[in-house]
Design an enzyme around this catalytic site. Structure first.
Site, PDB file in Angstrom:
ATOM      1  N   LYS A 136       0.859  -1.174   0.000  1.00 36.20           N
ATOM      2  CA  LYS A 136       0.000   0.000   0.000  1.00 36.20           C
ATOM      3  C   LYS A 136       0.895   1.224   0.000  1.00 36.20           C
ATOM      4  O   LYS A 136       1.703   1.421   0.907  1.00 36.20           O
ATOM      5  CB  LYS A 136      -0.892  -0.006   1.245  1.00 36.20           C
ATOM      6  CG  LYS A 136      -1.765   1.220   1.342  1.00 36.20           C
ATOM      7  CD  LYS A 136      -2.728   1.115   2.491  1.00 36.20           C
ATOM      8  CE  LYS A 136      -3.577   2.354   2.607  1.00 36.20           C
ATOM      9  NZ  LYS A 136      -4.512   2.253   3.723  1.00 36.20           N
ATOM     10  N   ARG A 138     -10.536   9.977   1.945  1.00 35.75           N
ATOM     11  CA  ARG A 138     -10.404  10.661   3.243  1.00 35.75           C
ATOM     12  C   ARG A 138     -11.526  11.671   3.435  1.00 35.75           C
ATOM     13  O   ARG A 138     -11.946  11.926   4.562  1.00 35.75           O
ATOM     14  CB  ARG A 138      -9.016  11.287   3.381  1.00 35.75           C
ATOM     15  CG  ARG A 138      -7.947  10.201   3.489  1.00 35.75           C
ATOM     16  CD  ARG A 138      -6.513  10.725   3.592  1.00 35.75           C
ATOM     17  NE  ARG A 138      -5.563   9.626   3.442  1.00 35.75           N
ATOM     18  CZ  ARG A 138      -4.268   9.792   3.212  1.00 35.75           C
ATOM     19  NH1 ARG A 138      -3.759  11.002   3.126  1.00 35.75           N
ATOM     20  NH2 ARG A 138      -3.475   8.733   3.082  1.00 35.75           N
ATOM     21  N   LYS A 193       1.424   9.802   5.893  1.00 38.44           N
ATOM     22  CA  LYS A 193       1.480   8.394   6.295  1.00 38.44           C
ATOM     23  C   LYS A 193       2.748   7.705   5.773  1.00 38.44           C
ATOM     24  O   LYS A 193       2.804   6.493   5.640  1.00 38.44           O
ATOM     25  CB  LYS A 193       0.209   7.684   5.805  1.00 38.44           C
ATOM     26  CG  LYS A 193      -1.082   8.270   6.413  1.00 38.44           C
ATOM     27  CD  LYS A 193      -2.313   7.405   6.169  1.00 38.44           C
ATOM     28  CE  LYS A 193      -3.527   7.934   6.930  1.00 38.44           C
ATOM     29  NZ  LYS A 193      -4.715   7.068   6.810  1.00 38.44           N
ATOM     30  N   GLU A 209       7.624  -6.917   1.020  1.00 34.80           N
ATOM     31  CA  GLU A 209       6.394  -6.816   1.825  1.00 34.80           C
ATOM     32  C   GLU A 209       5.482  -8.018   1.566  1.00 34.80           C
ATOM     33  O   GLU A 209       4.932  -8.623   2.490  1.00 34.80           O
ATOM     34  CB  GLU A 209       5.631  -5.528   1.481  1.00 34.80           C
ATOM     35  CG  GLU A 209       6.217  -4.253   2.053  1.00 34.80           C
ATOM     36  CD  GLU A 209       5.874  -4.061   3.532  1.00 34.80           C
ATOM     37  OE1 GLU A 209       5.299  -4.968   4.152  1.00 34.80           O
ATOM     38  OE2 GLU A 209       6.190  -2.985   4.070  1.00 34.80           O
ATOM     39  N   LYS A 243      -2.128  -1.440  -4.031  1.00 34.99           N
ATOM     40  CA  LYS A 243      -2.995  -0.270  -3.972  1.00 34.99           C
ATOM     41  C   LYS A 243      -2.171   0.992  -4.000  1.00 34.99           C
ATOM     42  O   LYS A 243      -1.191   1.056  -3.264  1.00 34.99           O
ATOM     43  CB  LYS A 243      -3.780  -0.377  -2.668  1.00 34.99           C
ATOM     44  CG  LYS A 243      -4.587   0.794  -2.278  1.00 34.99           C
ATOM     45  CD  LYS A 243      -5.187   0.535  -0.919  1.00 34.99           C
ATOM     46  CE  LYS A 243      -5.990   1.741  -0.530  1.00 34.99           C
ATOM     47  NZ  LYS A 243      -6.416   1.695   0.828  1.00 34.99           N
ATOM     48  N   SER A 286     -10.070   5.721  -4.605  1.00 31.40           N
ATOM     49  CA  SER A 286     -10.996   6.844  -4.759  1.00 31.40           C
ATOM     50  C   SER A 286     -10.535   7.874  -5.790  1.00 31.40           C
ATOM     51  O   SER A 286     -11.331   8.331  -6.608  1.00 31.40           O
ATOM     52  CB  SER A 286     -11.209   7.505  -3.396  1.00 31.40           C
ATOM     53  OG  SER A 286      -9.974   7.904  -2.826  1.00 31.40           O
ATOM     54  N   TYR A 291     -14.918   1.289  -7.096  1.00 26.92           N
ATOM     55  CA  TYR A 291     -16.189   1.964  -6.811  1.00 26.92           C
ATOM     56  C   TYR A 291     -17.127   1.871  -8.012  1.00 26.92           C
ATOM     57  O   TYR A 291     -18.294   2.221  -7.913  1.00 26.92           O
ATOM     58  CB  TYR A 291     -15.927   3.425  -6.419  1.00 26.92           C
ATOM     59  CG  TYR A 291     -15.081   3.530  -5.163  1.00 26.92           C
ATOM     60  CD1 TYR A 291     -15.645   3.410  -3.907  1.00 26.92           C
ATOM     61  CD2 TYR A 291     -13.693   3.681  -5.247  1.00 26.92           C
ATOM     62  CE1 TYR A 291     -14.869   3.448  -2.757  1.00 26.92           C
ATOM     63  CE2 TYR A 291     -12.899   3.734  -4.110  1.00 26.92           C
ATOM     64  CZ  TYR A 291     -13.495   3.609  -2.866  1.00 26.92           C
ATOM     65  OH  TYR A 291     -12.717   3.634  -1.740  1.00 26.92           O
TER      66      TYR A 291
HETATM   67  C1  PBG Z   1      -6.843   3.571   5.422  1.00 29.08           C
HETATM   68  C2  PBG Z   1      -7.357   3.364   4.044  1.00 29.08           C
HETATM   69  C3  PBG Z   1      -7.254   4.284   3.006  1.00 29.08           C
HETATM   70  C4  PBG Z   1      -7.881   3.724   1.904  1.00 29.08           C
HETATM   71  C5  PBG Z   1      -8.369   2.476   2.290  1.00 29.08           C
HETATM   72  N1  PBG Z   1      -8.023   2.265   3.612  1.00 29.08           N
HETATM   73  C6  PBG Z   1      -6.701   5.638   2.969  1.00 29.08           C
HETATM   74  C7  PBG Z   1      -5.487   5.971   3.686  1.00 29.08           C
HETATM   75  O1  PBG Z   1      -4.557   5.178   3.794  1.00 29.08           O
HETATM   76  O2  PBG Z   1      -5.438   7.109   4.170  1.00 29.08           O
HETATM   77  C8  PBG Z   1      -7.999   4.411   0.585  1.00 29.08           C
HETATM   78  C9  PBG Z   1      -9.005   3.874  -0.354  1.00 29.08           C
HETATM   79  C10 PBG Z   1      -9.359   4.804  -1.457  1.00 29.08           C
HETATM   80  O3  PBG Z   1      -8.735   5.861  -1.672  1.00 29.08           O
HETATM   81  O4  PBG Z   1     -10.321   4.475  -2.177  1.00 29.08           O
HETATM   82  N2  PBG Z   1      -6.765   2.470   6.225  1.00 29.08           N
END
Ligand code: PBG
Length: 335
Positions: free
Chosen positions: A205, A215, A230, A246, A261, A287, A326
């Site tokens: 990720k 968010r 993050k 990983e 992701k 997203s 989505y």
């Molecule tokens: C956080 C999490 C995130 C997403 C899924 N789980 C965002 C982040 O790490 O701040 C993002 C998913 C998306 O953007 O559709 N645990």
């Protein structure tokens, strides 16, 4: 001496367009297919009074109440989509430093899992394990001395995984990127005899700016905290070998499937993961990827359906088994 030309004939005897000339030929030489089996629909859920709130940066996506997510889940199941992934919007007064609401057995996610399993038992439920929806600072872990503390966070993640498994969740999906959490969660689940609860690890990720609209959906965007990004736990977009490390660690710790992701900017990672490991690979069209396509198509600049299908197919071609998107419900009707 080998006649290079006859072994590898070239133009004009070879004409690549012959295999593209008619529709039936294009069908029989097609190398990859997107089917409804490959789609997973992410959904947002919240308490009654916040329901039906549209998410401005994700046109067409809303936060459901428990009641409406059950209805939505049924529609999704009836379309033939195999699974959903659920994420909560937690009211601000239930968030705190340590994200304690994440381990409340009666929290919105556990209620949602139970209700959906009651009315739609064969629809797969993937639930997120991470603290960000529940913490006042929006981070995926517990902050101690200005640092996201890995091992303390894992203790909470294990409890979070357990209550979700108890509620009936099929697949636990840790998206927090703490080290060693897959092993701890597997042991915790097995100890309580949840031996058939699967773990989908968000192994690779990336610390991505494509998560912005998500968010907004969770209300974790504008939270002020001492650690602004993050990057101390999510991966650097510059790295690919690190993703393989990983993934290898998570496989060794007991992951059943792994996630990469975001998707479109990380097709190379999906491909090398596919070439290096036997484990099922899922990809998350996040997203920001959704919103870019929506925005351009709202302006009439691209053909929405065709662009969605092309992106999803390219994610499959790279080597993903299935895709969290989505667009799942929207596109299921065209498959
Ligand atoms: C956080 C999490 C995130 C997403 C899924 N789980 C965002 C982040 O790490 O701040 C993002 C998913 C998306 O953007 O559709 N645990």
């Amino acid at each position: 001496m080998t006649n290079f030309d006859s072994q590898f004939p070239s133009f004009p005897s070879t004409r690549m367009r012959r295999n593209r000339m008619q529709k039936f030929i294009r069908r029989i030489v097609s190398e990859n297919t997107l089917t409804i089996n490959n789609l997973i629909q992410p959904l947002f859920v919240t308490e009654g009074k916040f329901e039906n709130t549209n998410i401005v940066s994700m046109p067409g996506v809303k936060r459901h109440s428990v009641h409406s997510i059950v209805k939505e889940a049924k529609e999704i199941y009836n379309l033939g989509i195999p699974a959903i992934a659920i994420f909560p919007y937690i009211p601000k007064d239930l968030r705190n430093e340590n994200g304690i609401e994440s381990i409340n057995e009666n929290n919105i996610i556990c209620k949602t899992i139970k209700e959906i399993k009651n009315s739609c038992p064969d629809l797969g439920i993937i639930s997120d394990v991470a603290l960000d929806p529940y913490t006042s600072h929006g981070h995926d872990g517990i902050i101690i001395k200005n640092e996201i503390n890995n091992d303390k966070t894992i203790e909470v993640l294990c409890k979070q995984a357990l209550i979700q498994a108890k509620a009936g969740c099929d697949i636990i999906a840790p998206s927090d990127m703490m080290d060693g959490r897959i092993k701890s969660i597997r042991l915790a689940l097995d100890k309580r005899n949840y031996i058939n609860t699967s773990i989908l690890s968000y192994s690779a990720k990336y610390a991505s700016s494509f998560y912005g609209p998500f968010r907004d959906a969770l209300g974790t965007k504008n939270i002020k905290n001492s650690i602004n990004d993050k990057k101390s736990y999510q991966m650097d977009p510059a790295n690919s070998l690190e993703a393989l490390r990983e993934i290898r660690l998570d496989i060794n710790e007991g992951a059943d499937m792994i996630m990469i992701k975001p998707a479109i900017s990380y097709l190379d990672i999906i491909k090398s993961a596919r070439q290096n490991f036997e484990i099922p690979i899922l990809a998350y069209q996040v997203s920001g990827e959704y919103s870019m396509i929506k925005a351009a198509s709202e302006k009439g600049w691209i053909n929405e359906k065709n662009v969605i299908l092309e992106t999803l197919l390219s994610i499959k071609r790279a080597g993903a088994s299935s895709i969290l998107t989505y667009f799942a419900k929207e596109i299921a009707k065209s498959l």
